[in-house]
Design a protein around this motif. Structure first.
Motif, short mmCIF file in Angstrom:
data_model
loop_
_atom_site.label_atom_id
_atom_site.label_comp_id
_atom_site.label_asym_id
_atom_site.label_seq_id
_atom_site.Cartn_x
_atom_site.Cartn_y
_atom_site.Cartn_z
N ASP A 132 22.81 118.77 59.08
CA ASP A 132 22.23 118.23 60.31
C ASP A 132 23.11 118.62 61.50
O ASP A 132 23.61 117.77 62.25
CB ASP A 132 22.09 116.72 60.21
CG ASP A 132 21.28 116.13 61.37
OD1 ASP A 132 20.46 116.88 61.94
OD2 ASP A 132 21.48 114.95 61.70
N LEU A 133 23.31 119.91 61.66
CA LEU A 133 24.17 120.44 62.73
C LEU A 133 23.62 121.81 63.12
O LEU A 133 23.26 122.60 62.24
CB LEU A 133 25.62 120.56 62.24
CG LEU A 133 26.64 121.12 63.22
CD1 LEU A 133 26.81 120.20 64.42
CD2 LEU A 133 27.99 121.32 62.51
N ASP A 134 23.55 122.08 64.40
CA ASP A 134 22.99 123.35 64.85
C ASP A 134 24.09 124.35 65.20
O ASP A 134 25.24 123.97 65.48
CB ASP A 134 22.09 123.14 66.05
CG ASP A 134 22.87 122.69 67.27
OD1 ASP A 134 23.24 123.55 68.10
OD2 ASP A 134 23.14 121.48 67.38
N ALA A 135 23.72 125.63 65.22
CA ALA A 135 24.69 126.71 65.40
C ALA A 135 25.33 126.69 66.79
O ALA A 135 26.50 127.01 66.94
CB ALA A 135 24.01 128.05 65.16
N ILE A 136 24.57 126.33 67.82
CA ILE A 136 25.11 126.32 69.18
C ILE A 136 26.18 125.25 69.31
O ILE A 136 27.28 125.49 69.86
CB ILE A 136 23.99 126.11 70.21
CG1 ILE A 136 23.01 127.29 70.17
CG2 ILE A 136 24.56 125.93 71.61
CD1 ILE A 136 21.77 127.09 71.02
N THR A 137 25.90 124.06 68.81
CA THR A 137 26.89 122.98 68.85
C THR A 137 28.12 123.34 68.05
O THR A 137 29.26 123.11 68.48
CB THR A 137 26.28 121.66 68.33
OG1 THR A 137 25.15 121.30 69.15
CG2 THR A 137 27.30 120.54 68.34
N LEU A 138 27.91 123.90 66.86
CA LEU A 138 29.05 124.30 66.03
C LEU A 138 29.93 125.31 66.75
O LEU A 138 31.16 125.21 66.74
CB LEU A 138 28.54 124.89 64.70
CG LEU A 138 29.63 125.40 63.76
CD1 LEU A 138 30.52 124.27 63.26
CD2 LEU A 138 29.01 126.14 62.57
N ALA A 139 29.31 126.30 67.38
CA ALA A 139 30.08 127.33 68.08
C ALA A 139 30.94 126.72 69.18
O ALA A 139 32.12 127.08 69.35
CB ALA A 139 29.13 128.38 68.66
N LYS A 140 30.38 125.81 69.94
CA LYS A 140 31.14 125.16 71.01
C LYS A 140 32.31 124.36 70.45
O LYS A 140 33.42 124.38 71.00
CB LYS A 140 30.22 124.24 71.82
CG LYS A 140 29.19 124.96 72.66
CD LYS A 140 28.32 123.94 73.40
CE LYS A 140 27.31 124.61 74.30
NZ LYS A 140 26.44 123.63 75.00
N LEU A 141 32.07 123.65 69.37
CA LEU A 141 33.11 122.79 68.80
C LEU A 141 34.26 123.61 68.22
O LEU A 141 35.43 123.26 68.40
CB LEU A 141 32.52 121.88 67.73
CG LEU A 141 31.59 120.77 68.23
CD1 LEU A 141 30.99 120.02 67.04
CD2 LEU A 141 32.33 119.80 69.14
N VAL A 142 33.95 124.69 67.51
CA VAL A 142 35.03 125.47 66.90
C VAL A 142 35.88 126.16 67.96
O VAL A 142 37.09 126.34 67.80
CB VAL A 142 34.52 126.48 65.85
CG1 VAL A 142 33.85 125.74 64.70
CG2 VAL A 142 33.59 127.51 66.47
N GLU A 143 35.25 126.56 69.07
CA GLU A 143 36.05 127.11 70.17
C GLU A 143 37.01 126.05 70.70
O GLU A 143 38.20 126.34 70.94
CB GLU A 143 35.15 127.59 71.30
CG GLU A 143 35.94 128.12 72.48
CD GLU A 143 35.08 128.61 73.64
OE1 GLU A 143 35.65 129.22 74.56
OE2 GLU A 143 33.85 128.38 73.62
N GLU A 144 36.53 124.84 70.85
CA GLU A 144 37.38 123.74 71.33
C GLU A 144 38.52 123.46 70.37
O GLU A 144 39.64 123.12 70.78
CB GLU A 144 36.52 122.49 71.52
CG GLU A 144 37.24 121.32 72.14
CD GLU A 144 36.33 120.12 72.35
OE1 GLU A 144 36.85 118.99 72.39
OE2 GLU A 144 35.10 120.32 72.47
N LEU A 145 38.27 123.62 69.07
CA LEU A 145 39.29 123.34 68.06
C LEU A 145 40.32 124.45 67.92
O LEU A 145 41.35 124.24 67.29
CB LEU A 145 38.62 123.08 66.70
CG LEU A 145 37.83 121.77 66.58
CD1 LEU A 145 37.04 121.74 65.28
CD2 LEU A 145 38.75 120.56 66.67
N GLY A 146 40.03 125.63 68.46
CA GLY A 146 41.04 126.68 68.44
C GLY A 146 40.62 128.00 67.82
O GLY A 146 41.45 128.90 67.67
N ALA A 147 39.35 128.15 67.47
CA ALA A 147 38.90 129.43 66.93
C ALA A 147 38.89 130.49 68.02
O ALA A 147 38.67 130.18 69.19
CB ALA A 147 37.49 129.29 66.33
N GLY A 148 39.12 131.74 67.62
CA GLY A 148 39.19 132.82 68.59
C GLY A 148 38.03 133.79 68.54
O GLY A 148 37.91 134.66 69.41
N GLU A 149 37.15 133.65 67.55
CA GLU A 149 36.04 134.59 67.41
C GLU A 149 34.99 133.99 66.50
O GLU A 149 35.30 133.16 65.64
CB GLU A 149 36.55 135.91 66.83
CG GLU A 149 35.64 137.09 67.01
CD GLU A 149 36.33 138.40 66.66
OE1 GLU A 149 35.89 139.45 67.17
OE2 GLU A 149 37.31 138.39 65.87
#
Length: 524
Positions: free
Chosen positions: A423-440
């Motif tokens: 129950d999670l969408d790709a756009i939200t996931l992308a935003k969250l992982v960037e906030e957590l420190g992902a680089g790509e």
């Protein structure tokens, strides 16, 4: 004898392999005496400026390194090894650098994606022996969020453009350093390393000098690796994530051989996705570690590894962190690690509490190795709805209607190789992982996987517009025209393919030549 200062962060194996390929032997620094006695010193650095400087001091290497540099002995710094030469960095306020050169290290201030990842050119400012044999048209591999700002222009060797002009290499006397990674820059990078290790003295300036450099779009070759029913590691390819055909795992070749072929064919990066189900602790997954070690001896472009990078508890109850797992992959030759299902679970927990834990795999790995070392692999599928009000998730109005004529859809994240929707969408996931420190972000699409129908432009456009980190488009490529479409219709930095390359349906150079004649910047 080349002395290499390995302070414990990142992939130094590729630097060692590159130097050994040139016929030189490498001695690793164990303590200050090794620096004092060095004939030629190479200092590759990745990760966080503050962690690097603290580690140099903790290990008692800071004073010896500074003394070596001030004595003007042969030195080559790479990436963070360049930034360490300056007085301070915005990445770690209050932490002094070595101060060999006057100036600071500043974060990129541009609307372009950060980190600056990929192949870019050089604008040559003065002669240097390390340029010997270059034409001036080569591109080199960069991966960084910060760049040096020297106060003394006399030390600047090259500039590069990324939103604006920045210093990409410096030299004063025998002390030289590059922001780009020569060990990951193919044959051109190996030439730079050769010029340093051979000790060339004659200054050289390439005849061709560009006035504007451009970041090339990357073509990434992906190898899905798993064990077949006989227990051998093979490269396979799924059809909407199903890798079996007539009951057998599709076998499209051996991992090291295929990776080497793609390097010679001009792939800009190579990604290994270990899709074997982990029954045992992955640090004991020795065949895949061996694949990385062998590949890094033959392939001098960036290597990414995905699969099983998460926390584990072994049969004896000992806990192993995702950071320890990732570190083993880095030490075996990986430049980046890809996190898939675990990223979804991390973000679900983040949404529940509203606060990051600080201990997730994304946060811990990026904190030590830098966000450029963390790739998040997102595996979504379309879920059609009749109206935006029918779901809480962000929707797009699609040109590809659903089975009942639906005009809207959202992209549901999946885990476990696409077998379980969340129950999670790709756009939200992308935003969250960037906030957590992902680089790509490596953006897949289950609906397009193995179809050869082209990339899901609607998905790719929605995600890349939602984040400021680079995005790699994946799933569905079947012809050179599909690569052109994704680069023309979206702002993604890279596009990935697998099956069409494995089966020789389309060659990497064929893709690049098609892109080039259609106005897309690529590395030759």
């Amino acid at each position: 004898m080349i002395t290499l200062l390995d302070y414990g962060a990142g992939n130094v194996r590729s630097v060692i392999n590159a130097i050994e390929r040139l016929g030189e032997s490498v001695h690793l620094v164990q303590g200050p005496d090794d620096i004092h006695s060095a004939q030629r010193l190479v200092f590759p650095g990745v990760g966080n400026f503050g962690n690097m400087m603290e580690t140099l001091r903790t290990k008692g290497l800071y004073d010896a390194l500074k003394e070596y540099l001030l004595s003007d002995r042969p030195f080559l710094g790479i990436c963070l090894g360049l930034q360490a030469l300056f007085e301070e960095s915005e990445e770690a306020p209050g932490v002094p650098g070595l101060g060999i050169f006057k100036g600071k290290v500043r974060r990129f201030s541009t609307n372009l994606s950060i980190p600056h990842i990929g192949w870019n050119g050089l604008k040559f400012r003065k002669e240097s022996p390390i340029f010997n044999g270059l034409t001036g048209e080569e591109k080199f591999y960069f991966v960084h969020s910060y760049h040096v700002c020297p106060l003394d222009e006399e030390v600047v060797l090259t500039h590069t453009d990324y939103g604006y002009e920045f210093t990409s290499s410096v030299q004063k006397g025998n002390v030289c350093a590059t922001q780009f990674h020569p060990e990951k820059s193919g044959k051109a990078g190996l030439k730079v390393l050769e010029n340093f290790v051979k000790g060339l003295q004659q200054p050289y300036l390439p005849e061709i000098r560009v006035t504007q450099t451009k970041l090339a779009k990357r073509i990434v070759a992906c190898l899905d690796v798993r064990t077949n029913d006989q227990g051998d590691l093979v490269v396979t390819k799924g059809d909407q994530y199903d890798v079996r055909e007539k009951g057998e795992v599709r076998n499209l070749g051996k991992p090291v051989e295929l990776a080497s072929r793609y390097y010679e064919d001009g792939a800009d990066e190579i990604t290994f996705l270990n899709i074997t189900g982990f029954r045992d602790f992955p640090l004991k997954d020795m065949p895949m570690l061996e694949v990385l070690k062998r590949t890094s001896k033959q392939v001098f472009v960036p290597l990414t590894i995905g699969g099983g990078i998460r926390d584990y508890v072994d049969n004896e109850g000992r806990h192993y962190s995702a950071l320890e797992v990732a570190s083993e992959y880095f030490r075996s030759g990986a430049d980046k690690v890809s996190i898939g299902s675990d990223a979804v679970l991390i973000c679900e927990e983040y949404l529940k509490t509203g606060n990051p834990t600080g201990n997730s795999s994304i946060e811990t790995i990026s904190r030590v190795y830098g966000n450029q070392a963390v790739v998040i692999s997102i595996d979504p599928r379309r879920v059609y709805v009749a109206s935006p009000e029918d779901t809480k998730h962000p929707v797009i109005e699609t040109k590809i209607p659903g089975p009942n004529g639906e005009r809207y859809c959202w992209y549901q994240c999946t885990i476990k190789g696409g077998r379980e929707g969340r129950d999670l969408d790709a756009i939200t996931l992308a935003k969250l992982v960037e906030e957590l420190g992902a680089g790509e972000i490596l953006l897949n699409c289950i609906d397009r996987d193995g179809t050869n129908l082209g990339f899901d432009i609607e998905l790719i456009s929605a995600v890349e517009k939602a984040v400021s980190i680079p995005v790699i488009a994946s799933s569905g490529a079947g012809a050179p025209e599909h690569f052109l479409e994704v680069f023309k219709e979206t702002d993604v930095e890279a596009a990935l393919a697998a099956g069409i390359f494995h089966r020789h349906e389309v060659e990497i150079q064929e893709v690049k030549e098609y892109l080039k004649i259609n106005g897309v910047e690529v590395r030759s």
